[in-house]
Design an enzyme around this catalytic site. Structure first.
Site, PDB file in Angstrom:
ATOM      1  N   LYS A 185     -34.193  31.377  35.095  1.00 53.48           N
ATOM      2  CA  LYS A 185     -34.418  32.693  34.473  1.00 53.48           C
ATOM      3  C   LYS A 185     -35.855  33.153  34.681  1.00 53.48           C
ATOM      4  CE  LYS A 185     -35.342  33.164  29.873  1.00 53.48           C
ATOM      5  NZ  LYS A 185     -36.510  34.048  29.674  1.00 53.48           N
ATOM      6  N   ASN A 186     -36.799  32.275  34.405  1.00 49.82           N
ATOM      7  CA  ASN A 186     -38.199  32.684  34.455  1.00 49.82           C
ATOM      8  C   ASN A 186     -38.715  32.865  35.875  1.00 49.82           C
ATOM      9  OD1 ASN A 186     -38.233  32.734  31.729  1.00 49.82           O
ATOM     10  ND2 ASN A 186     -39.474  30.881  31.448  1.00 49.82           N
ATOM     11  N   ARG A 241     -48.309  37.467  21.278  1.00 51.91           N
ATOM     12  CA  ARG A 241     -48.129  37.650  22.716  1.00 51.91           C
ATOM     13  C   ARG A 241     -48.812  38.894  23.281  1.00 51.91           C
ATOM     14  NH1 ARG A 241     -42.157  35.556  24.249  1.00 51.91           N
ATOM     15  NH2 ARG A 241     -43.171  35.080  26.197  1.00 51.91           N
ATOM     16  N   ASP A 265     -41.136  25.673  26.167  1.00 50.63           N
ATOM     17  CA  ASP A 265     -39.723  26.088  26.159  1.00 50.63           C
ATOM     18  C   ASP A 265     -38.757  24.922  25.921  1.00 50.63           C
ATOM     19  OD1 ASP A 265     -40.472  28.690  26.532  1.00 50.63           O
ATOM     20  OD2 ASP A 265     -39.877  28.813  28.638  1.00 50.63           O
ATOM     21  N   ARG A 270     -29.363  35.304  26.384  1.00 52.41           N
ATOM     22  CA  ARG A 270     -30.463  35.819  27.197  1.00 52.41           C
ATOM     23  C   ARG A 270     -30.829  34.848  28.312  1.00 52.41           C
ATOM     24  NH1 ARG A 270     -35.602  37.302  24.037  1.00 52.41           N
ATOM     25  NH2 ARG A 270     -36.123  37.503  26.229  1.00 52.41           N
TER      26      ARG A 270
HETATM   27  C1  UD1 Z   1     -43.647  32.661  30.110  1.00 54.62           C
HETATM   28  C2  UD1 Z   1     -42.177  32.354  30.017  1.00 54.62           C
HETATM   29  C3  UD1 Z   1     -41.841  31.750  28.657  1.00 54.62           C
HETATM   30  C4  UD1 Z   1     -42.736  30.546  28.396  1.00 54.62           C
HETATM   31  C5  UD1 Z   1     -44.204  30.885  28.589  1.00 54.62           C
HETATM   32  C6  UD1 Z   1     -45.117  29.686  28.514  1.00 54.62           C
HETATM   33  C7  UD1 Z   1     -41.194  34.037  31.446  1.00 54.62           C
HETATM   34  C8  UD1 Z   1     -40.345  35.255  31.563  1.00 54.62           C
HETATM   35  N1  UD1 Z   1     -41.420  33.579  30.208  1.00 54.62           N
HETATM   36  O1  UD1 Z   1     -43.943  33.630  29.103  1.00 54.62           O
HETATM   37  O2  UD1 Z   1     -40.474  31.350  28.678  1.00 54.62           O
HETATM   38  O3  UD1 Z   1     -42.543  30.108  27.074  1.00 54.62           O
HETATM   39  O4  UD1 Z   1     -44.399  31.476  29.901  1.00 54.62           O
HETATM   40  O5  UD1 Z   1     -44.730  28.702  29.400  1.00 54.62           O
HETATM   41  O6  UD1 Z   1     -41.611  33.464  32.419  1.00 54.62           O
HETATM   42  N2  UD1 Z   1     -51.535  35.272  26.304  1.00 54.62           N
HETATM   43  C9  UD1 Z   1     -52.637  36.014  25.942  1.00 54.62           C
HETATM   44  N3  UD1 Z   1     -52.915  37.140  26.665  1.00 54.62           N
HETATM   45  C10 UD1 Z   1     -52.154  37.543  27.724  1.00 54.62           C
HETATM   46  C11 UD1 Z   1     -51.050  36.767  28.090  1.00 54.62           C
HETATM   47  C12 UD1 Z   1     -50.769  35.629  27.353  1.00 54.62           C
HETATM   48  O7  UD1 Z   1     -53.337  35.687  24.988  1.00 54.62           O
HETATM   49  O8  UD1 Z   1     -52.466  38.569  28.345  1.00 54.62           O
HETATM   50  C13 UD1 Z   1     -51.199  34.061  25.519  1.00 54.62           C
HETATM   51  C14 UD1 Z   1     -49.836  34.190  24.840  1.00 54.62           C
HETATM   52  O9  UD1 Z   1     -49.932  34.904  23.626  1.00 54.62           O
HETATM   53  C15 UD1 Z   1     -49.444  32.752  24.645  1.00 54.62           C
HETATM   54  C16 UD1 Z   1     -50.041  32.072  25.877  1.00 54.62           C
HETATM   55  O10 UD1 Z   1     -51.022  32.961  26.385  1.00 54.62           O
HETATM   56  O11 UD1 Z   1     -50.015  32.236  23.481  1.00 54.62           O
HETATM   57  C17 UD1 Z   1     -49.033  31.761  26.968  1.00 54.62           C
HETATM   58  O12 UD1 Z   1     -48.368  32.932  27.348  1.00 54.62           O
HETATM   59  P1  UD1 Z   1     -47.850  33.182  28.826  1.00 54.62           P
HETATM   60  O13 UD1 Z   1     -48.095  32.000  29.667  1.00 54.62           O
HETATM   61  O14 UD1 Z   1     -48.376  34.494  29.277  1.00 54.62           O
HETATM   62  O15 UD1 Z   1     -46.290  33.325  28.579  1.00 54.62           O
HETATM   63  P2  UD1 Z   1     -45.318  34.420  29.140  1.00 54.62           P
HETATM   64  O16 UD1 Z   1     -45.657  34.740  30.556  1.00 54.62           O
HETATM   65  O17 UD1 Z   1     -45.206  35.554  28.173  1.00 54.62           O
END
Ligand code: UD1
Length: 427
Positions: A22-23, A123, A308, A400
């Site tokens: 999915k990711n 997030r 995850d 999902r």
């Molecule tokens: C992706 C995955 C999700 C997984 C996560 C971490 C997808 C569609 N989803 O989510 O299943 O749980 O990686 O492995 O691939 N953060 C910030 N600022 C930003 C972006 C992120 O502070 O601009 C923080 C987030 O709040 C969180 C951490 O970084 O605490 C990790 O988030 P991130 O790696 O970005 O996760 P996603 O890409 O949203």
């Protein structure tokens, strides 16, 4: 709303084929907006998040054809694309935000609603936006939207304060059509990043170093079409591996990359399960008489233990002998499953970002709710081993990101059935 009715099940046995990730597929679908040519994507999992992404791409002007039986999506973003994404779709699924990088690169402007927080944490998207700014875009936030504009993005050095998966992907997609070279430092190294880079490279991008903490992207003028097969879903695989442990069974997951499962395999071994690589895939089996013992887990960016898999692994630990400590470092609020597991008889206390789990002898069936995707999976696993019946509601969260979860579990011997809202039983 649909729910699962789950009865105490025998040890699950057999093999299960893992679907495409999915990711990985979600950002790759977004990346198809970068080219006018046709892209063909194989091993696409039939999940509602993929549906949402397809709807979003269509609304943005792309042509999508999804052959669900074959698991193949063809995309063609040859016509005029719209620069605005709809709030309804972005708020439904955060991964929708990943169209921002491709649209900015292709159209020179984009307007996307801020995705906002979700059940597992605030997030933010600040790292995505810092990256776009570093590439020369003018980024403005107003009325709950992010607007970015750049006649032509320019290669730059971008350092991420945290190795965010989504930010790494979004900035990488924006940078492929930029003038000059981008270095993305302290970036995420997840296998899904490598899959996206492979897809982009097969479309003519020049990305080196994906899978390390520095990615070099030499901008190219245009991308062509691509034919790509999505990597197997390591989280789906991990969920069945834990199912083998929690039911004291013997499951081989096939269509997996064992390397992607290393952190989980280490923990399964630590709690006393047998894990072996076979020609078919990865086998997890319980050895009669061996006690499942407690273990401490800390979630971290890859190659650390995946956030995850935290909830599903916690279900296993609720029945392990001794005290386990699970620390969540990636998301600030990812323990919603704890309250539900406690309703099933688990002994868990939350102390700040850790959950302290005292192993109990058994869990008992109860009425519980899936509060998010992986929390839902964790409750399914717990219910398989709980005495009596569990009614799990809000399973749209599970839809999902899992393909045919009930069907696959039933083939392994589980007592699980799905009831639709109208009471109709549905396999
Ligand atoms: C992706 C995955 C999700 C997984 C996560 C971490 C997808 C569609 N989803 O989510 O299943 O749980 O990686 O492995 O691939 N953060 C910030 N600022 C930003 C972006 C992120 O502070 O601009 C923080 C987030 O709040 C969180 C951490 O970084 O605490 C990790 O988030 P991130 O790696 O970005 O996760 P996603 O890409 O949203």
């Amino acid at each position: 709303m649909a729910r699962f009715i789950i009865e105490n099940s025998p040890p699950l046995k057999g093999s299960v084929k893992i679907s495409g990730s999915k990711n990985a597929v979600l950002p790759i679908l977004a990346a198809s907006l970068l080219t006018e040519d046709k892209c063909v994507i194989h091993e696409v999992p039939d999940q509602s998040d993929v549906d949402t992404m397809c709807t979003l791409l269509e609304r943005l002007g792309a042509g999508i054809h999804w052959d669900k039986n074959a698991g193949i999506i063809s995309t063609a973003a040859s016509g005029k694309l719209h620069a605005e994404a709809e709030y309804e779709l972005v708020s439904k699924m955060r991964a929708s935000f990943s169209v921002m990088g491709p649209l900015l690169a292709r159209l020179g402007e984009v307007n996307v609603p801020l995705p906002g927080g979700c059940a597992i944490g605030a997030r933010p998207v600040d790292l995505h936006l810092k990256g776009f700014s570093a590439l020369g875009a003018e980024v403005v936030q107003e009325h709950g939207n992010v607007r970015a504009r750049a006649k032509k993005l320019k290669g730059a050095r971008v350092y991420l304060d945290f190795p965010s998966v989504g930010a790494t992907e979004n900035i990488m997609m924006a940078a492929v059509l930029a003038d000059g070279v981008t270095f993305l430092e302290n970036c995420a190294v997840e296998p899904e990043i490598v899959d996206l880079a492979n897809f982009l490279n097969s479309a003519g991008a020049e990305i080196r170093g994906a899978g390390t903490d520095t990615i070099k992207i030499a901008g190219v003028k245009t991308l062509s079409g691509a034919d790509h097969t999505i990597i197997p879903d390591r989280i789906e695989a991990g969920t069945y591996m834990v199912a083998a442990g929690i039911t004291r069974g013997d499951i081989t997951v096939t269509n997996v990359v064992a390397d992607h499962l290393k952190p989980l395999i280490a923990k399964l071994k630590e709690v006393n399960l047998n894990v072996s690589e076979t020609d078919a895939g990865v086998r997890v089996n319980y050895e009669e008489g061996r006690r499942i013992v407690a273990a401490d887990v800390k979630t971290l960016p890859y190659p650390g233990f995946p956030t995850d898999m935290q909830a599903q692994f916690m279900s296993l630990l609720t029945l392990a002998e001794g005290t386990s400590i699970v620390t969540e470092t990636v998301f600030e609020n990812r323990f919603m499953h704890v309250g539900e597991l406690k309703r099933m008889g688990a002994d868990i206390k939350i102390e700040s970002r850790s959950a302290v789990i005292e192993g109990v002898k058994r869990l008992t069936g109860a009425q519980v709710k899936a509060t998010d995707l992986r929390a839902g999976a964790a409750l399914v696993l717990a219910a398989l081993t709980a005495t009596g019946t569990t009614e799990l509601s809000d399973i749209y969260h599970i839809d999902r990101g899992y393909c045919e979860l009930a069907e696959k579990l039933r083939l392994l011997g589980a007592n699980i059935r799905r009831e639709e809202e109208n009471g109709e039983k549905n396999n």
